[in-house]
Enzyme design. Structure first.
Site, short mmCIF file in Angstrom:
data_model
loop_
_atom_site.label_atom_id
_atom_site.label_comp_id
_atom_site.label_asym_id
_atom_site.label_seq_id
_atom_site.Cartn_x
_atom_site.Cartn_y
_atom_site.Cartn_z
N GLY A 143 33.56 -24.06 87.16
CA GLY A 143 33.29 -24.06 85.73
C GLY A 143 34.16 -23.08 84.97
N LEU A 163 36.00 -23.79 82.43
CA LEU A 163 37.25 -24.54 82.54
C LEU A 163 38.26 -24.16 81.45
CD1 LEU A 163 35.83 -28.09 83.37
CD2 LEU A 163 36.39 -26.22 84.92
N GLY A 198 44.39 -25.12 82.73
CA GLY A 198 44.82 -25.32 84.11
C GLY A 198 43.97 -26.37 84.81
N HIS A 199 42.65 -26.27 84.64
CA HIS A 199 41.76 -27.27 85.22
C HIS A 199 42.00 -28.64 84.58
CE1 HIS A 199 39.32 -23.47 85.68
NE2 HIS A 199 39.32 -23.92 86.91
N GLY A 203 44.98 -26.01 92.21
CA GLY A 203 46.06 -25.33 91.52
C GLY A 203 46.85 -24.42 92.44
N ASP A 212 46.15 -20.39 92.90
CA ASP A 212 45.44 -19.87 94.07
C ASP A 212 46.12 -20.44 95.31
OD1 ASP A 212 43.38 -18.40 92.67
OD2 ASP A 212 42.56 -20.34 92.10
N GLN A 249 44.43 -20.14 98.75
CA GLN A 249 43.35 -21.12 98.86
C GLN A 249 43.90 -22.51 99.13
OE1 GLN A 249 39.72 -21.40 96.15
NE2 GLN A 249 41.04 -22.94 95.25
#
Length: 283
Positions: free
Chosen positions: A32, A34, A37-38, A148, A151, A154
């Site tokens: 959330g 947001l 980028g999201h 993305g 990160d 990740q």
């Protein structure tokens, strides 16, 4: 209109029907709060898939003992409005009790990929990430999932997880979305003071310096790290927590650069810790 789904059972029912009809599913997992980028990832999914699902779930397993799970920003109404505007079909917003109805009987441990960079500073964080992403993949069963590159650690870990666990999903890495002046977009940027916001642009500028050094033939990590550190020290008041060069996606610290690399930065300002990175070299 974007549909809000709040239970695992209902989400699975929708997914089963979609799979029977041959519908492709794109998935963007988020916590959330947001931002653009999201939304860039949502747009990419909408342009490629029949159905786009965005999860909004603040995952307690990826918060450490000194990280405030309860204080994490939650704005589901605004998030729902934002993704509706760019064409998402479903927002999956389950309760913690629905994702974790009881204590987990099996712990997922990431291993060496999580022992460096952000993972070294936040023990257990990526174990929590992999646990929830595994669960979400099993619930949503996406054909494509979007993460993305901001990160990047990740992303590397999720790609390895998909390979190791044989998930039938293709991971799509989306380039970092930046403000006009180069600052990587982040929900944490709102915590910067006016002066810190002006200084923060130098994170991306220092990475461009690193890229220029590499393109000019520099292959000694220490030289690049020292130059980037010197640049940051002369342009920002925040505390430099990390300037590092690692292979990508293997995440092995590099001394002499021989292949694709990932240059990572972390800077702590008064109320916000910002990260940024650049991936350099051929795949």
């Amino acid at each position: 209109m974007t549909k809000l789904i709040t239970t695992v059972k209902e989400m699975q029912h929708i997914v089963k029907a979609a799979k029977r009809s041959g519908t492709t599913i794109g998935f963007i997992p988020t916590m959330g709060a947001l931002h653009d980028g999201h939304l860039t990832m949502v747009r990419e999914s909408v342009s490629t898939n029949d159905i786009t699902v965005v999860s909004v779930f603040v995952n307690p397993l990826q918060f450490g003992p000194n990280e405030d799970f309860d204080a994490y920003p939650r704005q589901i109404d605004k998030d729902l409005e934002l993704v509706s505007e760019v064409g998402a079909d479903i927002v999956f917003h389950p309760a913690v009790e629905d994702i974790y109805p009881g204590e987990l009987g099996i712990d997922v441990k990431v291993g060496p990929l999580a022992d460096v960079l952000e993972g070294a500073k936040r023990p257990g964080h990526f174990d929590g990430v992999v646990t929830v992403v595994n669960k979400l993949f099993n619930i949503v069963m996406p054909d494509y999932a979007y993460f993305g590159k901001k990160d990047a650690q990740q992303l590397a870990i999720v790609e390895q997880m998909v390979k190791d666990f044989n998930h039938a999903v293709e991971i799509i890495g989306i380039d970092i979305v930046r403000e006009a002046d180069g600052l990587a977009k982040s929900s944490r940027n709102v915590y910067l003071t006016e002066q810190e916001r002006q200084e923060a642009v130098h994170l991306s500028k220092s990475l461009l310096l690193a890229q220029a050094l590499y393109q000019d033939g520099e292959r000694q990590s220490k030289v690049i790290i020292d130059r980037v550190t010197e640049y940051l020290e002369s342009h920002i008041s925040g505390r430099i927590e990390e300037v590092a060069v690692y292979s990508y996606p293997q995440l092995v610290e590099q001394h002499e650069i021989t292949g694709r690399i990932f240059i990572s930065l972390a800077v702590k300002f008064s109320k916000a810790r910002l990260i940024d990175n650049i991936i350099i070299g051929a795949e």
